[in-house]
Enzyme design. Structure first.
Site, PDB file in Angstrom:
ATOM      1  N   GLY A   1     -19.742  31.414  26.780  1.00  0.00           N
ATOM      2  CA  GLY A   1     -18.502  30.906  26.180  1.00  0.00           C
ATOM      3  C   GLY A   1     -18.672  29.486  25.644  1.00  0.00           C
ATOM      4  O   GLY A   1     -19.560  28.750  26.062  1.00  0.00           O
TER       5      GLY A   1
ATOM      6  N   ARG B   1     -11.782  24.664  25.775  1.00  0.00           N
ATOM      7  CA  ARG B   1     -10.786  23.795  26.413  1.00  0.00           C
ATOM      8  C   ARG B   1     -11.388  22.500  26.957  1.00  0.00           C
ATOM      9  O   ARG B   1     -10.685  21.559  27.272  1.00  0.00           O
ATOM     10  CB  ARG B   1     -10.063  24.579  27.533  1.00  0.00           C
ATOM     11  CG  ARG B   1      -9.155  25.669  26.999  1.00  0.00           C
ATOM     12  CD  ARG B   1      -8.780  26.692  28.077  1.00  0.00           C
ATOM     13  NE  ARG B   1      -9.796  27.728  28.252  1.00  0.00           N
ATOM     14  CZ  ARG B   1      -9.702  28.747  29.110  1.00  0.00           C
ATOM     15  NH1 ARG B   1      -8.642  28.849  29.895  1.00  0.00           N
ATOM     16  NH2 ARG B   1     -10.659  29.649  29.199  1.00  0.00           N
TER      17      ARG B   1
ATOM     18  N   THR C   1     -15.872  38.992  27.811  1.00  0.00           N
ATOM     19  CA  THR C   1     -16.708  39.167  29.016  1.00  0.00           C
ATOM     20  C   THR C   1     -17.286  40.579  29.093  1.00  0.00           C
ATOM     21  O   THR C   1     -18.408  40.765  29.574  1.00  0.00           O
ATOM     22  CB  THR C   1     -15.902  38.844  30.293  1.00  0.00           C
ATOM     23  OG1 THR C   1     -14.639  39.530  30.229  1.00  0.00           O
ATOM     24  CG2 THR C   1     -15.639  37.349  30.405  1.00  0.00           C
TER      25      THR C   1
ATOM     26  N   GLY D   1      -6.538  36.021  35.390  1.00  0.00           N
ATOM     27  CA  GLY D   1      -6.151  37.425  35.359  1.00  0.00           C
ATOM     28  C   GLY D   1      -5.439  37.754  36.670  1.00  0.00           C
ATOM     29  O   GLY D   1      -5.802  37.245  37.727  1.00  0.00           O
TER      30      GLY D   1
ATOM     31  N   ASN E   1      -7.737  37.329  39.828  1.00  0.00           N
ATOM     32  CA  ASN E   1      -9.112  37.800  39.687  1.00  0.00           C
ATOM     33  C   ASN E   1     -10.037  36.580  39.671  1.00  0.00           C
ATOM     34  O   ASN E   1      -9.889  35.692  38.839  1.00  0.00           O
ATOM     35  CB  ASN E   1      -9.230  38.587  38.376  1.00  0.00           C
ATOM     36  CG  ASN E   1     -10.671  38.850  37.977  1.00  0.00           C
ATOM     37  OD1 ASN E   1     -11.551  38.931  38.836  1.00  0.00           O
ATOM     38  ND2 ASN E   1     -10.911  38.990  36.669  1.00  0.00           N
TER      39      ASN E   1
ATOM     40  N   ARG F   1     -34.573  -1.049  39.870  1.00  0.00           N
ATOM     41  CA  ARG F   1     -34.801  -0.009  38.866  1.00  0.00           C
ATOM     42  C   ARG F   1     -36.018   0.841  39.194  1.00  0.00           C
ATOM     43  O   ARG F   1     -36.717   0.600  40.176  1.00  0.00           O
ATOM     44  CB  ARG F   1     -34.941  -0.672  37.487  1.00  0.00           C
ATOM     45  CG  ARG F   1     -33.640  -1.349  37.029  1.00  0.00           C
ATOM     46  CD  ARG F   1     -33.891  -2.339  35.915  1.00  0.00           C
ATOM     47  NE  ARG F   1     -34.640  -1.736  34.826  1.00  0.00           N
ATOM     48  CZ  ARG F   1     -35.325  -2.425  33.919  1.00  0.00           C
ATOM     49  NH1 ARG F   1     -35.367  -3.758  33.983  1.00  0.00           N
ATOM     50  NH2 ARG F   1     -35.979  -1.815  32.968  1.00  0.00           N
TER      51      ARG F   1
ATOM     52  N   TYR G   1     -36.115 -12.181  38.613  1.00  0.00           N
ATOM     53  CA  TYR G   1     -36.499 -10.934  37.968  1.00  0.00           C
ATOM     54  C   TYR G   1     -37.949 -10.650  38.322  1.00  0.00           C
ATOM     55  O   TYR G   1     -38.837 -11.482  38.077  1.00  0.00           O
ATOM     56  CB  TYR G   1     -36.353 -11.012  36.440  1.00  0.00           C
ATOM     57  CG  TYR G   1     -36.945  -9.781  35.783  1.00  0.00           C
ATOM     58  CD1 TYR G   1     -36.380  -8.526  36.019  1.00  0.00           C
ATOM     59  CD2 TYR G   1     -38.079  -9.852  34.991  1.00  0.00           C
ATOM     60  CE1 TYR G   1     -36.935  -7.380  35.476  1.00  0.00           C
ATOM     61  CE2 TYR G   1     -38.646  -8.705  34.440  1.00  0.00           C
ATOM     62  CZ  TYR G   1     -38.065  -7.470  34.684  1.00  0.00           C
ATOM     63  OH  TYR G   1     -38.622  -6.329  34.153  1.00  0.00           O
TER      64      TYR G   1
ATOM     65  N   ASN H   1     -43.148 -15.121  50.031  1.00  0.00           N
ATOM     66  CA  ASN H   1     -41.789 -15.498  49.671  1.00  0.00           C
ATOM     67  C   ASN H   1     -41.734 -15.874  48.189  1.00  0.00           C
ATOM     68  O   ASN H   1     -42.520 -16.705  47.723  1.00  0.00           O
ATOM     69  CB  ASN H   1     -41.319 -16.688  50.507  1.00  0.00           C
ATOM     70  CG  ASN H   1     -39.829 -16.926  50.319  1.00  0.00           C
ATOM     71  OD1 ASN H   1     -39.003 -16.209  50.881  1.00  0.00           O
ATOM     72  ND2 ASN H   1     -39.488 -17.909  49.512  1.00  0.00           N
TER      73      ASN H   1
ATOM     74  N   ASN I   1     -43.042 -10.612  32.174  1.00  0.00           N
ATOM     75  CA  ASN I   1     -43.932  -9.450  32.045  1.00  0.00           C
ATOM     76  C   ASN I   1     -44.080  -8.967  30.615  1.00  0.00           C
ATOM     77  O   ASN I   1     -44.908  -8.123  30.330  1.00  0.00           O
ATOM     78  CB  ASN I   1     -43.422  -8.306  32.913  1.00  0.00           C
ATOM     79  CG  ASN I   1     -42.033  -7.842  32.498  1.00  0.00           C
ATOM     80  OD1 ASN I   1     -41.230  -8.627  31.987  1.00  0.00           O
ATOM     81  ND2 ASN I   1     -41.745  -6.583  32.716  1.00  0.00           N
TER      82      ASN I   1
HETATM   83  C1  UD1 Z   1     -11.849  35.277  33.223  1.00  0.00           C
HETATM   84  C2  UD1 Z   1     -11.248  36.637  33.545  1.00  0.00           C
HETATM   85  C3  UD1 Z   1      -9.994  36.418  34.368  1.00  0.00           C
HETATM   86  C4  UD1 Z   1     -10.333  35.646  35.629  1.00  0.00           C
HETATM   87  C5  UD1 Z   1     -11.068  34.342  35.290  1.00  0.00           C
HETATM   88  C6  UD1 Z   1     -11.607  33.736  36.575  1.00  0.00           C
HETATM   89  C7  UD1 Z   1     -11.761  38.178  31.691  1.00  0.00           C
HETATM   90  C8  UD1 Z   1     -11.237  38.842  30.461  1.00  0.00           C
HETATM   91  N1  UD1 Z   1     -10.929  37.351  32.326  1.00  0.00           N
HETATM   92  O1  UD1 Z   1     -10.905  34.543  32.428  1.00  0.00           O
HETATM   93  O2  UD1 Z   1      -9.413  37.682  34.722  1.00  0.00           O
HETATM   94  O3  UD1 Z   1      -9.140  35.376  36.359  1.00  0.00           O
HETATM   95  O4  UD1 Z   1     -12.181  34.583  34.422  1.00  0.00           O
HETATM   96  O5  UD1 Z   1     -12.144  32.453  36.355  1.00  0.00           O
HETATM   97  O6  UD1 Z   1     -12.887  38.421  32.058  1.00  0.00           O
HETATM   98  N2  UD1 Z   1     -18.121  34.519  28.519  1.00  0.00           N
HETATM   99  C9  UD1 Z   1     -19.219  35.012  27.844  1.00  0.00           C
HETATM  100  N3  UD1 Z   1     -19.053  35.668  26.680  1.00  0.00           N
HETATM  101  C10 UD1 Z   1     -17.824  35.912  26.141  1.00  0.00           C
HETATM  102  C11 UD1 Z   1     -16.699  35.415  26.836  1.00  0.00           C
HETATM  103  C12 UD1 Z   1     -16.864  34.736  28.024  1.00  0.00           C
HETATM  104  O7  UD1 Z   1     -20.355  34.847  28.309  1.00  0.00           O
HETATM  105  O8  UD1 Z   1     -17.758  36.512  25.073  1.00  0.00           O
HETATM  106  C13 UD1 Z   1     -18.316  33.802  29.777  1.00  0.00           C
HETATM  107  C14 UD1 Z   1     -17.799  32.375  29.740  1.00  0.00           C
HETATM  108  O9  UD1 Z   1     -18.844  31.474  29.370  1.00  0.00           O
HETATM  109  C15 UD1 Z   1     -17.376  32.139  31.178  1.00  0.00           C
HETATM  110  C16 UD1 Z   1     -17.014  33.525  31.679  1.00  0.00           C
HETATM  111  O10 UD1 Z   1     -17.567  34.455  30.771  1.00  0.00           O
HETATM  112  O11 UD1 Z   1     -18.436  31.618  31.975  1.00  0.00           O
HETATM  113  C17 UD1 Z   1     -15.503  33.730  31.736  1.00  0.00           C
HETATM  114  O12 UD1 Z   1     -14.946  33.445  30.458  1.00  0.00           O
HETATM  115  P1  UD1 Z   1     -13.672  32.538  30.309  1.00  0.00           P
HETATM  116  O13 UD1 Z   1     -13.352  32.411  28.889  1.00  0.00           O
HETATM  117  O14 UD1 Z   1     -13.826  31.312  31.114  1.00  0.00           O
HETATM  118  O15 UD1 Z   1     -12.608  33.532  30.972  1.00  0.00           O
HETATM  119  P2  UD1 Z   1     -11.244  33.149  31.651  1.00  0.00           P
HETATM  120  O16 UD1 Z   1     -10.219  32.977  30.606  1.00  0.00           O
HETATM  121  O17 UD1 Z   1     -11.438  32.062  32.614  1.00  0.00           O
HETATM  122 CA    CA Z   2     -13.098  30.644  33.205  1.00  0.00          CA
END
Ligand code: UD1
Ligand code: CA
Length: 472
Positions: free
Chosen positions: A12, A16, A82, A142, A172, A335, A368, A379, A388
């Site tokens: 993703g 946001r 997803t 979800g 979820n 450092r 330094y 000392n 340096n």
């Molecule tokens: C998702 C779940 C939601 C759950 C929440 C928990 C779905 C549709 N929804 O929502 O039910 O409550 O996680 O945190 O699954 N990603 C991909 N490819 C894509 C889309 C997403 O790899 O095409 C990955 C994102 O990088 C992320 C994960 O899947 O790591 C979840 O995606 P995100 O958009 O965060 O889903 P949520 O809206 O949080």
């Molecule tokens: Ca998420």
């Protein structure tokens, strides 16, 4: 084997987050979000780990190669949801056995909870299990829809939920265990008829249920473990929760933390019992602190090794070794490449870099010290500068044992000061100093008598001088 395959979704954009950096690469407690998830998954010893990447692919893959070289990455070019991500991950995969699917943005998950979840899934021989939680503010997650018999029916996304469904607090977590063959048989049946026009992995649950398969919703006690990070507010929330979890761990192990709310210890650091940490301190990276050490207040240590009984007050140190019983600070800046032997002292407004200080040696004030090797019992006087850098290259300074460098000495490198030698205060030392000698590198003082009375006649200084002459 309890888990055959782990699939981590990390493609993703993290829209946001409003960031140039991929969401899963953002850090909390010294690890990327993805790093925390992989760390929780590691003890499961799955034979296959697949990570779906997409947004900022190169950087994410580079990071994965560093932290989980055995993982296979799967490229999701377009964000299809997803469900689409899991379709891609399953391609060419042996689907026998249990498949764990989770997201790369849930850094609080623990290996213990995942292990218990998988054990429950395997024991119940379910086609699919969903890890759920009662969340006090379920907005954005979800929702878990249960039937009259209280069994899991389906998952409805926030954006597709009815007003009534939005009042459901069971969410979820985005962590699922599947019977691999059943997952493979149903993943192709997903459609994108939802408000986001994506393939939702969550719909697999409803599909399997409607086909009569046995599905489980397994609730976790501590909802904070499944917090997803989608924006900077949730990033800060999970950082604070991890901070508390880590501090609790070390306090239970015998570390005194005076103010746990202002003490930030990375998950990768280690601290022995009977260490005391004062407020406003940060212990980052691979830092280790041995018994009896006192850290802070307001001290930041990154990748340091602090040995028994050392103290570091109001200071910053990176890639530094601080020997047993040494005292550092206040206001010291150490450092990379600083190595302090036992019983050393490095005091106020001293900066050191790539320098070794022998046992019992001191740099107490305003100096330094760069690119240097300093022997034992030496000392370094106040306001000494190790010169340096000649404007083009850095050069090394070597100082022997039991040397006394006078205050305000400039040591112009490359240079060697022999054992037991002295330098006179205010010297600019440009040549090696043999053992046992004193080097004086400054103009001889001359006094011009009566100069003030002649050149500054009538001034307060001249009056004071004249009065003093009269007194005799
Ligand atoms: C998702 C779940 C939601 C759950 C929440 C928990 C779905 C549709 N929804 O929502 O039910 O409550 O996680 O945190 O699954 N990603 C991909 N490819 C894509 C889309 C997403 O790899 O095409 C990955 C994102 O990088 C992320 C994960 O899947 O790591 C979840 O995606 P995100 O958009 O965060 O889903 P949520 O809206 O949080
Ligand atoms: Ca998420």
């Amino acid at each position: 084997m309890t888990v055959q395959t782990v699939i981590v979704l990390a493609a993703g954009e993290g829209t946001r987050m409003k960031s140039a950096k991929a969401k899963v690469l953002h850090n909390v407690a010294g690890r990327s979000l993805l790093g925390h998830v992989l760390n929780a998954v590691e003890p499961l010893k799955a034979s296959e780990l697949r990570i779906v990447v997409g947004s900022s692919r190169e950087l994410v893959e580079e990071h994965i190669a560093n932290i989980a070289p055995k993982a296979t990455t799967v490229f999701q070019e377009h964000r299809g949801g997803t469900g689409h991500a899991v379709q891609l991950a399953l391609a060419g995969l042996k689907t026998k056995g249990t498949v764990l699917v989770l997201a790369g943005d849930t850094p609080m998950l623990t290996a213990d909870s995942l292990t218990a979840f998988i054990a429950a899934h395997n024991e119940g021989k379910f086609a699919a299990s969903v890890l759920t939680a009662e969340h006090p503010d379920p907005t954005g997650y979800g929702r878990i829809i249960r039937d009259d018999a209280d069994e899991l029916l389906k998952i409805v996304e926030e954006k597709d939920a009815s007003e009534d469904q939005k009042f459901i607090f069971e969410i979820n977590s985005g962590v699922y265990a599947f019977d691999g063959e059943k997952l493979a048989a149903s993943i192709g049946k997903l459609t994108n008829s939802n408000s986001q026009s994506e393939l939702y992995l969550t719909d697999v649950i409803g599909i399997l249920k409607s086909e009569g398969a046995s599905i489980a919703a397994i609730m976790i006690d501590d909802f904070t473990e499944v917090l997803g990070v989608n924006d900077r507010i949730q990033l800060a929330e999970s950082a604070a929760l991890l901070r508390d979890r880590i501090n609790d761990h070390w306090m239970r192990a015998g570390v005194t933390i005076i103010d746990p709310t202002t003490t930030w210890i990375d998950a990768t650091a280690s601290i022995s019992n009977d260490v005391t940490i004062h407020p406003g301190s940060a212990i980052y990276g691979t830092t280790s602190i041995a018994s009896g050490a006192v850290i802070g207040p307001r001290t930041t240590l990154t990748n340091c090794r602090v040995q028994e009984g050392a103290s570091v007050l109001e200071s910053i140190a990176t890639d530094t070794i601080i020997g047993e019983g040494s005292t550092i600070g206040p206001f010291t800046y150490l450092r990379a490449g600083t190595v302090l032997s036992d019983a050393t002292k490095v005091g106020a407004f001293v900066e050191m870099k790539n320098a070794t200080l022998g046992t019992g040696s001191k740099v107490p004030h305003l100096s330094y010290v760069g690119d240097a090797t300093i022997g034992e019992g030496t000392n370094i006087g106040a306001a000494t500068i190790f010169v340096n850098y000649d404007g083009v290259e850095k050069h090394h300074t070597t100082i022997g044992d039991h040397v006394r460098i006078g205050s305000d000495t400039m040591l112009v490198a490359p240079i060697t000061v022999g054992d037991g030698a002295y330098t006179a205060a205010g010297s600019v030392i440009t040549e090696d100093v043999p053992a046992g000698s004193i080097a004086v590198g400054r103009a001889k003082q001359r006094n011009v008598l009566g100069w003030v009375m002649r050149k500054r006649a009538g001034s307060k200084s001249a009056q004071a001088a004249e009065a003093s002459e009269k007194k005799g």
